[in-house]
Structure formats: structure tokens, C-alpha cells
Scaffold this active site. Structure first.
Site, PDB file in Angstrom:
ATOM      1  N   SER A 149     -16.407 -28.234 -20.566  1.00 16.66           N
ATOM      2  CA  SER A 149     -16.705 -28.249 -21.998  1.00 16.66           C
ATOM      3  C   SER A 149     -17.187 -29.650 -22.363  1.00 16.66           C
ATOM      4  CB  SER A 149     -15.430 -27.932 -22.794  1.00 16.66           C
ATOM      5  OG  SER A 149     -15.592 -28.277 -24.157  1.00 16.66           O
ATOM      6  N   TYR A 162      -6.572 -28.724 -24.956  1.00 23.77           N
ATOM      7  CA  TYR A 162      -7.862 -28.233 -24.449  1.00 23.77           C
ATOM      8  C   TYR A 162      -8.666 -29.414 -23.907  1.00 23.77           C
ATOM      9  CZ  TYR A 162     -12.289 -25.528 -24.562  1.00 23.77           C
ATOM     10  OH  TYR A 162     -13.463 -24.889 -24.249  1.00 23.77           O
TER      11      TYR A 162
HETATM   12  P1  NDP Z   1     -14.259 -15.918 -24.956  1.00 25.24           P
HETATM   13  O1  NDP Z   1     -12.958 -16.083 -25.673  1.00 25.24           O
HETATM   14  O2  NDP Z   1     -15.346 -15.188 -25.635  1.00 25.24           O
HETATM   15  O3  NDP Z   1     -14.007 -15.253 -23.513  1.00 25.24           O
HETATM   16  C1  NDP Z   1     -13.013 -15.722 -22.685  1.00 25.24           C
HETATM   17  C2  NDP Z   1     -12.737 -14.681 -21.643  1.00 25.24           C
HETATM   18  O4  NDP Z   1     -11.692 -15.180 -20.781  1.00 25.24           O
HETATM   19  C3  NDP Z   1     -12.262 -13.380 -22.233  1.00 25.24           C
HETATM   20  O5  NDP Z   1     -12.923 -12.325 -21.577  1.00 25.24           O
HETATM   21  C4  NDP Z   1     -10.774 -13.389 -21.918  1.00 25.24           C
HETATM   22  O6  NDP Z   1     -10.233 -12.109 -21.728  1.00 25.24           O
HETATM   23  C5  NDP Z   1     -10.754 -14.148 -20.595  1.00 25.24           C
HETATM   24  N1  NDP Z   1      -9.423 -14.665 -20.294  1.00 25.24           N
HETATM   25  C6  NDP Z   1      -8.652 -15.476 -21.067  1.00 25.24           C
HETATM   26  N2  NDP Z   1      -7.472 -15.697 -20.450  1.00 25.24           N
HETATM   27  C7  NDP Z   1      -7.509 -15.021 -19.289  1.00 25.24           C
HETATM   28  C8  NDP Z   1      -6.584 -14.839 -18.228  1.00 25.24           C
HETATM   29  N3  NDP Z   1      -5.368 -15.427 -18.265  1.00 25.24           N
HETATM   30  N4  NDP Z   1      -6.929 -14.082 -17.170  1.00 25.24           N
HETATM   31  C9  NDP Z   1      -8.165 -13.486 -17.133  1.00 25.24           C
HETATM   32  N5  NDP Z   1      -9.065 -13.603 -18.105  1.00 25.24           N
HETATM   33  C10 NDP Z   1      -8.752 -14.356 -19.180  1.00 25.24           C
HETATM   34  O7  NDP Z   1     -14.687 -17.400 -24.580  1.00 25.24           O
HETATM   35  P2  NDP Z   1     -16.113 -18.059 -24.197  1.00 25.24           P
HETATM   36  O8  NDP Z   1     -16.970 -17.068 -23.537  1.00 25.24           O
HETATM   37  O9  NDP Z   1     -16.593 -18.789 -25.378  1.00 25.24           O
HETATM   38  O10 NDP Z   1     -15.617 -19.162 -23.155  1.00 25.24           O
HETATM   39  C11 NDP Z   1     -15.775 -19.036 -21.749  1.00 25.24           C
HETATM   40  C12 NDP Z   1     -15.464 -20.395 -21.127  1.00 25.24           C
HETATM   41  O11 NDP Z   1     -16.350 -21.365 -21.660  1.00 25.24           O
HETATM   42  C13 NDP Z   1     -14.053 -20.907 -21.398  1.00 25.24           C
HETATM   43  O12 NDP Z   1     -13.562 -21.596 -20.273  1.00 25.24           O
HETATM   44  C14 NDP Z   1     -14.265 -21.885 -22.550  1.00 25.24           C
HETATM   45  O13 NDP Z   1     -13.269 -22.870 -22.610  1.00 25.24           O
HETATM   46  C15 NDP Z   1     -15.610 -22.473 -22.162  1.00 25.24           C
HETATM   47  N6  NDP Z   1     -16.342 -23.075 -23.259  1.00 25.24           N
HETATM   48  C16 NDP Z   1     -16.814 -22.321 -24.312  1.00 25.24           C
HETATM   49  C17 NDP Z   1     -17.524 -22.932 -25.322  1.00 25.24           C
HETATM   50  C18 NDP Z   1     -18.093 -22.174 -26.453  1.00 25.24           C
HETATM   51  O14 NDP Z   1     -18.669 -22.802 -27.358  1.00 25.24           O
HETATM   52  N7  NDP Z   1     -17.991 -20.857 -26.518  1.00 25.24           N
HETATM   53  C19 NDP Z   1     -17.752 -24.388 -25.328  1.00 25.24           C
HETATM   54  C20 NDP Z   1     -17.219 -25.065 -24.190  1.00 25.24           C
HETATM   55  C21 NDP Z   1     -16.542 -24.420 -23.201  1.00 25.24           C
HETATM   56  P3  NDP Z   1      -9.053 -11.484 -22.657  1.00 25.24           P
HETATM   57  O15 NDP Z   1      -9.760 -10.496 -23.522  1.00 25.24           O
HETATM   58  O16 NDP Z   1      -8.116 -10.888 -21.679  1.00 25.24           O
HETATM   59  O17 NDP Z   1      -8.440 -12.624 -23.439  1.00 25.24           O
END
Ligand code: NDP
Length: 258
Positions: A149, A162
Site C-alpha cells: 500500500s 495497517y
Molecule cells: P476488498 O475489501 O475489496 O477485498 C479484500 C478481499 O480479501 C475480500 O475478498 C476479502 O474476503 C478477502 N479477505 C479478507 N480477509 C481474509 C482472510 N482472512 N482470508 C481470506 N480472504 C480474506 O479490498 P481491496 O480489493 O481494496 O484490497 C485488496 C488488497 O489491496 C488488500 O491487501 C489491501 O490492503 C490492498 N490495498 C487496497 C487499496 C485500495 O485503495 N483499495 C490501497 C492499498 C492497498 P471476505 O469477503 O471474506 O472478507
């Protein structure tokens, strides 16, 4: 000499696992890897969300498999990876994308939330990597991509754990890269800026924050999830065989603008 550039990025025959791949950036990355020819396995915790994600990929013409496990559960990870190896083959490309965010002022940050954020965003990429590495080392090839991030490098209020976790992911990337390079395995990170996903739903709905993102980002807008896919394909491909230990920011210019 004729150079066939498309071959550099061709992932045909590669097996890719994307954690948290049912929606958001993970789903966009899974679709991008599949479009480049990889056999994609999306991971998630929820069976219905997994079925929906694989169905959407199938509708787009990509064969995809689902692997249900929680990335904070070491035993479930090991079983999940073993099952993938049996069904789809050994994993060539691992994208550690699953992540969570929780916001509280620092002095009131609940210990439980700190623990969950560190477990999901920092410890899980390490444990999932450990589970796929023996087969990668044996075959002397592999690509691991962590999703970090902008917060790996910069900071905002109310998200201290975070920031700590993603800063850790940056150093995890470097540590893994130097240890694994001799085994033919490259480890890199993608550091997204602000993307329009469910994780940011509250921020997207907050007119003041939305205006701040647009004003603070030279591109003048939020990132679209699909815009992350090309960078993931590059880092997963042979075009990046000499790239390792790097964290690439994808942020519409936010990190270079004062
Ligand atoms: P979302 O919340 O849209 O998606 C996250 C996904 O991770 C969901 O499908 C969620 O599934 C899954 N997940 C969470 N916890 C677990 C777990 N314990 N085991 C398996 N799956 C899990 O987030 P983003 O797509 O925005 O983010 C994706 C990545 O990008 C993350 O690492 C985030 O920190 C990073 N990021 C995002 C940014 C942004 O602006 N969007 C900016 C910087 C970094 P469930 O439905 O089960 O919770």
C-alpha cells in the site's frame, strides 16, 4: 532480431493463486492473470462469494478454480495449498492480496483489531508463502507478489496498525527476495494508492474524503481496480525475471506530488 513481446508476458501453463480474490483488486488481478493465460485459483473465506467469482471468470471465458480457506489459519492454508496442487498443479504465481482495514484513533485502537490487521495483512503473506515455497524451490521457479500500500511508505491518521503491517510487507518483500533469488524465485510488491473498492466504501461515500483524493492525486481520480492487473501480469511474467525485492507504486502520481 525479431522480438515477440507478447511471449514475455505469456502465462500459459502457469498456475496462479490469488488470496482474497473474490472481489476488488484481487479479482481484477485474477482476471488479468487468467487473460495472460494462467490457470487461476481464487481464494476466499466465503463459499458463495467464491462460487460467484469463479462463475464471473467463467463468463469472461476463463477457467478458474476456487480455494476456500482463511489466510490467518495456518492449518487451513496448508490443506488448501495441498488440495490446489492435486487439482490444478503446483503454484507458480502467488499473489498475497487478502487484506483488511479498520479505523480508530491510536489511543483507543482495540487490541483485537490490531491483532486481526497484523494477522491478515502481514503474517498471512508470510505463512501462505511458506506453504507454496517448497514446490517452487524444488522446481527452481516462482513468482510471489505481495499487495502492500502507499501506507508502506506514507501515513494517515487512524490506521496505525495497517501502516505498520504494510511497512512490514515492504520489508518482508526485500527479505524474501534476497533469500529466494538463488532459487529462481522473484518476490515483489505492488503498492496501490486509492482504488475504488469495497474496502474504501466509507471513504468513497464521504464527499469530503472523495474530494481530497481527487485533489491530492495528480491523475485527479480514484484508481479503477482493473488498472492494477497489467502490473501484476508483468511481475508474474518472465519479463520480470531479473526484477526482485521491489515495491512498485500504482497511485496516479500521489506519491510523487507535494
Ligand atoms: P476488498 O475489501 O475489496 O477485498 C479484500 C478481499 O480479501 C475480500 O475478498 C476479502 O474476503 C478477502 N479477505 C479478507 N480477509 C481474509 C482472510 N482472512 N482470508 C481470506 N480472504 C480474506 O479490498 P481491496 O480489493 O481494496 O484490497 C485488496 C488488497 O489491496 C488488500 O491487501 C489491501 O490492503 C490492498 N490495498 C487496497 C487499496 C485500495 O485503495 N483499495 C490501497 C492499498 C492497498 P471476505 O469477503 O471474506 O472478507
Amino acid at each position: 532480431m525479431n522480438i515477440d513481446v507478447s511471449r514475455w508476458f505469456d502465462l500459459t501453463g502457469r498456475v496462479a493463486l490469488v488470496t482474497g480474490g473474490c472481489r476488488g483488486l484481487g479479482f481484477a488481478i485474477a482476471r488479468g492473470l487468467a487473460a495472460a493465460g494462467a490457470k487461476v485459483v481464487v481464494n476466499g473465506r466465503d463459499a458463495a462469494a467464491l462460487a460467484d467469482a469463479t462463475a464471473r471468470l467463467a463468463r469472461d471465458g476463463y477457467a478458474a478454480d476456487g480455494a476456500q480457506f482463511d489466510v490467518t489459519d495456518a492449518q487451513a492454508i496448508r490443506e488448501g495449498i495441498a488440495a490446489i496442487a492435486k487439482r490444478a498443479g503446483h503454484i507458480d504465481i502467488l499473489v498475497n492480496n487478502a487484506g483488511i482495514q479498520r479505523r480508530h484513533p491510536l489511543v483507543d485502537f482495540p487490541q483485537r483489531d490490531w491483532d486481526d490487521i497484523i494477522a491478515t495483512n502481514l503474517t498471512a503473506p508470510h505463512i501462505v508463502s511458506q506453504a507454496v515455497l517448497p514446490a517452487m524451490i524444488e522446481r527452481r521457479r516462482g513468482k510471489i507478489i505481495h499487495i502492500a500500500s502507499l501506507m508502506a511508505e506514507f501515513a494517515r491518521p487512524t490506521v496505525v496498525p495497517y501502516i505498520a503491517a504494510k511497512g512490514g510487507v515492504r520489508q518482508l518483500t526485500r527479505g524474501m527476495a534476497v533469500e529466494l533469488a538463488a532459487h529462481g524465485i522473484q518476490v515483489n510488491a505492488i503498492a496501490p494508492g486509492y482504488f475504488a473498492t469495497e474496502m474504501n466504501r466509507a471513504l468513497l461515500d464521504d464527499a469530503k474524503f472523495d474530494a481530497w483524493v481527487k485533489a491530492r492525486t495528480p491523475a485527479g481520480r480514484w484508481g479503477r481496480p482493473d488498472e492494477i492487473a497489467g502490473l501484476a501480469v508483468f511481475l508474474a511474467s518472465s519479463a520480470a525475471d531479473y526484477v526482485t525485492g521491489q515495491m512498485v507504486m500504482i497511485d496516479g502520481g500521489m506519491s510523487v506530488a507535494l
